[in-house]
Design a protein around this motif. Structure first.
Motif, PDB file in Angstrom:
ATOM      1  N   TYR A  88      -5.582  -3.159   3.538  1.00 44.97           N
ATOM      2  CA  TYR A  88      -4.156  -3.408   3.775  1.00 44.97           C
ATOM      3  C   TYR A  88      -3.975  -4.691   4.582  1.00 44.97           C
ATOM      4  N   ALA A 103       9.688  -2.916   7.427  1.00 47.29           N
ATOM      5  CA  ALA A 103       9.159  -2.167   6.282  1.00 47.29           C
ATOM      6  C   ALA A 103      10.247  -1.982   5.220  1.00 47.29           C
ATOM      7  N   ILE A 205       7.274   4.723   2.556  1.00 52.92           N
ATOM      8  CA  ILE A 205       7.029   4.222   3.922  1.00 52.92           C
ATOM      9  C   ILE A 205       6.725   5.410   4.828  1.00 52.92           C
ATOM     10  N   LEU A 231       3.554   1.420   2.701  1.00 55.40           N
ATOM     11  CA  LEU A 231       3.789   0.773   3.993  1.00 55.40           C
ATOM     12  C   LEU A 231       3.655   1.819   5.092  1.00 55.40           C
ATOM     13  N   VAL A 247       3.410  -3.339  10.912  1.00 59.25           N
ATOM     14  CA  VAL A 247       3.524  -2.722   9.585  1.00 59.25           C
ATOM     15  C   VAL A 247       2.192  -2.946   8.879  1.00 59.25           C
ATOM     16  N   ILE A 249       0.483  -3.021   5.332  1.00 58.46           N
ATOM     17  CA  ILE A 249       1.117  -3.320   4.044  1.00 58.46           C
ATOM     18  C   ILE A 249       0.087  -3.268   2.908  1.00 58.46           C
TER      19      ILE A 249
END
Ligand code: PLP
Length: 379
Positions: A88, A103, A205, A231, A247, A249
């Motif tokens: 990520y 996000a 998320i 996320l 965050v 990702i």
């Protein structure tokens, strides 16, 4: 100038802290089982944490002028390894609210859509999703009610299936609801959500601001369900008191210059604090400790007859009483010098340091039973 009075405060000033102990200005010692809303992950004033911050401060504390900040890369590598999300990408910011706003923004950029699904009793910070943590509508700004945010009941798979469509950019859910009363999404609900998001092209998320960083006995609470969100947002325990958020990702989301931005996010000091936290979590095996001590503690608490329900995972614990908890919390503080948290009227929240010791846990359980035995007549 006067302080803007938005918090109910105890008349106690804390001047020193170590591990799970706090001392007030009069030298009285307290047991901290709340850690400033789950912020204290590795314990107050951990020596490695203090050392890392001091070392960094000796060199440089803050600088931001389009240069590479090497500690950000060290932080990303260590976080990727410990969390299991090596592939990520990391965007650093300063708080949970900021992480969630970013996000949502990313999900909207990625999908070109603007509708969001969240859940009742959720809390995602003072953001555009800042409804529902409270019944007191007087503190929900009108602007938050006009967004395209739909609040669905928690753990209702059928309603989620009916509500999600190709106009939804994101579904946002906490790993474990904290402010809303320590409610755990079922693995089946999370799995269904992951599948429905994929089918509809919406992003999932996971707000792990409170439940993340080992608190649940896994690095992230959603890992108990075996799902992989697009996320993940973090803050609180990430800095053990130093303001830092982020965050995580998915590699499928491509970055573009100027897509997101921040002035202070990822500064040298914040990185030093966040790296020290990860070092200690790893060295002291705090995730396993959270799982083992938390589960044992919850089993002991379940034996107390005045407790209606014990909910939680690891060291994120909610004790639901069948009567208001305020008096109990006040007595725990004034008679036994123990700080706890609350959620709504009837739930006591325990969010201690992940390094909380067995004798500290026993001190709470003992004090709790004593306080409860005195209020029995009122039940
Ligand atoms: N998300 C969750 C799940 C939280 O519990 C909180 C704070 O309590 C936030 C977001 C907001 O974090 P911050 O206060 O750092 O903005």
């Amino acid at each position: 100038m006067k302080l803007f009075d938005v918090y109910p405060l105890f008349d106690i000033s804390i001047v020193k802290a170590s591990g799970s102990s706090l001392w007030d200005a009069n030298g009285k010692k307290y047991l901290d089982l709340y850690g400033g809303h789950a912020v204290i992950s590795i314990g107050h004033s951990h020596p490695h944490y203090i050392e890392k911050i001091k070392q960094q401060l000796d060199q440089i504390g803050f600088y931001s002028n389009s240069v590479k900040i090497l500690p950000q890369e060290e932080l990303a590598a260590k976080l990727g390894e410990l969390s299991g999300y090596k592939d990520y990408q990391l965007f650093l910011c300063n708080s949970g609210a900021e992480a969630n706003e970013n996000a949502i923004k990313l999900a909207s950029f990625q999908t070109g859509r603007k509708n969001v699904i969240a859940f009742t009793k959720s809390f995602h910070g003072r953001t555009s999703m800042a409804v529902a943590a409270t019944d007191d509508k007087s503190i929900v700004a009108p602007v938050n009610e006009t967004g395209n945010i739909q609040f669905l009941p928690f753990n209702d798979e059928q309603l989620l299936e009916k509500s999600i469509n190709k106009e939804v950019c994101a579904v946002i859910i906490e790993g474990i609801q904290g402010v809303g009363g320590v409610n755990i999404p079922t693995p089946s609900f999370l799995k269904k959500m992951e599948k429905l998001c994929k089918e509809n092209g919406a992003l999932l998320i996971l707000d792990e601001v409170q439940s993340g960083y080992g608190r649940s006995g896994r690095f992230f609470a959603h890992q108990h369900a075996g799902i992989k969100p697009d996320l993940i947002t973090v803050a609180k325990g990430m800095g053990n008191g130093f303001p830092v958020g982020a965050v995580l990702i998915s590699p499928e989301i491509r970055s573009k210059h100027s897509m997101l931005g921040t002035t202070f996010g990822g500064n040298y000091l914040a990185c030093a604090a966040a790296i020290a936290v990860l070092d200690v979590i790893k060295q002291e095996n705090l995730i396993d400790h959270a799982m083992q001590t938390g589960n044992k503690w919850m089993n002991d608490l379940r034996k107390i007859k005045q407790v209606k329900e014990v909910r939680g995972q690891g060291l994120m614990i909610g004790l639901e009483l069948s009567f208001p908890a305020a008096e109990i919390r006040k007595k725990l503080l004034t008679e036994h010098r123990i700080f706890t948290g609350a959620s709504g009227k009837n739930v006591i929240r325990l969010l201690p340091s992940l390094a909380v010791q067995q004798n500290e846990i026993e001190r709470f359980t003992d004090a709790f039973e004593k306080v409860l035995s005195k209020v029995e007549v009122k039940i």
